[in-house]
Design an enzyme around this catalytic site. Sequence first.
Site, PDB file in Angstrom:
ATOM      1  N   ARG A  65       0.844  -1.194   0.000  1.00 39.14           N
ATOM      2  CA  ARG A  65       0.000   0.000   0.000  1.00 39.14           C
ATOM      3  C   ARG A  65       0.875   1.238   0.000  1.00 39.14           C
ATOM      4  O   ARG A  65       1.842   1.332   0.776  1.00 39.14           O
ATOM      5  CB  ARG A  65      -0.931   0.049   1.208  1.00 39.14           C
ATOM      6  CG  ARG A  65      -1.698   1.380   1.263  1.00 39.14           C
ATOM      7  CD  ARG A  65      -2.938   1.360   2.102  1.00 39.14           C
ATOM      8  NE  ARG A  65      -3.575   2.676   2.136  1.00 39.14           N
ATOM      9  CZ  ARG A  65      -4.341   3.175   1.174  1.00 39.14           C
ATOM     10  NH1 ARG A  65      -4.591   2.460   0.085  1.00 39.14           N
ATOM     11  NH2 ARG A  65      -4.875   4.381   1.279  1.00 39.14           N
ATOM     12  N   HIS A  67       0.579   4.772   1.197  1.00 35.87           N
ATOM     13  CA  HIS A  67      -0.307   5.534   2.071  1.00 35.87           C
ATOM     14  C   HIS A  67       0.259   6.930   2.270  1.00 35.87           C
ATOM     15  O   HIS A  67       1.354   7.101   2.806  1.00 35.87           O
ATOM     16  CB  HIS A  67      -0.472   4.847   3.421  1.00 35.87           C
ATOM     17  CG  HIS A  67      -1.514   5.492   4.291  1.00 35.87           C
ATOM     18  ND1 HIS A  67      -2.843   5.139   4.244  1.00 35.87           N
ATOM     19  CD2 HIS A  67      -1.427   6.490   5.208  1.00 35.87           C
ATOM     20  CE1 HIS A  67      -3.530   5.883   5.096  1.00 35.87           C
ATOM     21  NE2 HIS A  67      -2.694   6.722   5.692  1.00 35.87           N
ATOM     22  N   GLU A  69       0.607  10.421   3.996  1.00 34.03           N
ATOM     23  CA  GLU A  69       0.486  10.928   5.357  1.00 34.03           C
ATOM     24  C   GLU A  69      -0.763  11.798   5.523  1.00 34.03           C
ATOM     25  O   GLU A  69      -1.076  12.636   4.682  1.00 34.03           O
ATOM     26  CB  GLU A  69       1.724  11.757   5.678  1.00 34.03           C
ATOM     27  CG  GLU A  69       1.712  12.412   7.045  1.00 34.03           C
ATOM     28  CD  GLU A  69       2.948  13.278   7.249  1.00 34.03           C
ATOM     29  OE1 GLU A  69       3.597  13.120   8.277  1.00 34.03           O
ATOM     30  OE2 GLU A  69       3.267  14.082   6.345  1.00 34.03           O
ATOM     31  N   ASP A 141      -4.737  16.777  -7.536  1.00 32.99           N
ATOM     32  CA  ASP A 141      -3.902  15.809  -6.815  1.00 32.99           C
ATOM     33  C   ASP A 141      -2.461  16.076  -7.211  1.00 32.99           C
ATOM     34  O   ASP A 141      -2.085  15.904  -8.379  1.00 32.99           O
ATOM     35  CB  ASP A 141      -4.307  14.382  -7.172  1.00 32.99           C
ATOM     36  CG  ASP A 141      -3.681  13.332  -6.253  1.00 32.99           C
ATOM     37  OD1 ASP A 141      -2.604  13.603  -5.688  1.00 32.99           O
ATOM     38  OD2 ASP A 141      -4.274  12.249  -6.109  1.00 32.99           O
ATOM     39  N   ARG A 143       0.261  14.573  -6.031  1.00 38.07           N
ATOM     40  CA  ARG A 143       1.192  13.515  -5.659  1.00 38.07           C
ATOM     41  C   ARG A 143       1.915  12.911  -6.864  1.00 38.07           C
ATOM     42  O   ARG A 143       1.311  12.657  -7.898  1.00 38.07           O
ATOM     43  CB  ARG A 143       0.449  12.413  -4.901  1.00 38.07           C
ATOM     44  CG  ARG A 143      -0.009  12.850  -3.530  1.00 38.07           C
ATOM     45  CD  ARG A 143      -0.871  11.819  -2.842  1.00 38.07           C
ATOM     46  NE  ARG A 143      -2.148  11.634  -3.529  1.00 38.07           N
ATOM     47  CZ  ARG A 143      -3.094  10.816  -3.111  1.00 38.07           C
ATOM     48  NH1 ARG A 143      -2.903  10.091  -1.996  1.00 38.07           N
ATOM     49  NH2 ARG A 143      -4.233  10.709  -3.779  1.00 38.07           N
ATOM     50  N   THR A 164      -5.285  -0.676  -3.041  1.00 37.29           N
ATOM     51  CA  THR A 164      -5.721   0.690  -3.309  1.00 37.29           C
ATOM     52  C   THR A 164      -7.053   0.693  -4.054  1.00 37.29           C
ATOM     53  O   THR A 164      -7.400  -0.287  -4.724  1.00 37.29           O
ATOM     54  CB  THR A 164      -4.682   1.453  -4.146  1.00 37.29           C
ATOM     55  OG1 THR A 164      -5.039   2.828  -4.232  1.00 37.29           O
ATOM     56  CG2 THR A 164      -4.590   0.891  -5.555  1.00 37.29           C
ATOM     57  N   LYS A 169      -2.442   5.560  -8.657  1.00 40.87           N
ATOM     58  CA  LYS A 169      -1.286   4.924  -8.028  1.00 40.87           C
ATOM     59  C   LYS A 169      -0.761   3.782  -8.899  1.00 40.87           C
ATOM     60  O   LYS A 169       0.454   3.674  -9.141  1.00 40.87           O
ATOM     61  CB  LYS A 169      -1.648   4.410  -6.641  1.00 40.87           C
ATOM     62  CG  LYS A 169      -1.919   5.495  -5.624  1.00 40.87           C
ATOM     63  CD  LYS A 169      -2.270   4.905  -4.267  1.00 40.87           C
ATOM     64  CE  LYS A 169      -2.538   5.996  -3.236  1.00 40.87           C
ATOM     65  NZ  LYS A 169      -2.885   5.438  -1.907  1.00 40.87           N
TER      66      LYS A 169
END
Length: 226
Positions: A65, A67, A69, A141, A143, A164, A169
Amino acid sequence: MLSPVTPATVRGQIQVPLRLDDGYVTNARVIGFEGLCDGREHVALALGDRAVDSPTGTAAVPLVRLHSECLTGDVFGSQRCDCGPQLREAVERISDAGGYLLYLRQEGRGIGLYNKLEAYALQDAGLDTYEANLALGFAKDERDYTVAAQMLLALGVDQLDLLTNNPDKAAQLQAAGIRVNSRVPTGLHLSPVNGRYLAAKAWRGQHFLGIAHSSRSGDRPRRSWS
């Protein structure tokens, strides 16, 4: 767009016994890294045992996974999101299956803690979680999972089962050269106040949550069986 994946190395690792708020206990091997592209202190938690497939002598494909924070959800139990329950679920499921939880310092889908709190205020004024990020001048997003690919390759993982509901991802890992054998869904973690947030994730973020979108701010999402 992902940056080219440059090599990273394991800096060190240590065994840490875990006891979660509900009493669940497990052991984690917490791993740090050198050479991560964003310079942040991301960690991997190795959980459970990775069985050896005797005909080939190779380790079983790990459950992983990524993840991001979430101080408010992971630490303080905020019910505005589903981050804390997803983290709790992931620790147990990966402990059972064997694999890694990558804890990534990407608060607020990459916009940081203070900006996330400002986004909360905009959500209270009527925007959804993605609209709030856009109103603050960010992408919906922010990321970039290049760092996750670096961590996995440093651990010798070039294929995995990904825990997920977020298709981005899987897409980013595959673009970085990590083979995603399967996408394993997480549960739907509804709280009294996060229904609109989850509906936005399903509608705008294309997360596989199996719920129907409603534009009315007070509505809880509905399961979609189509």
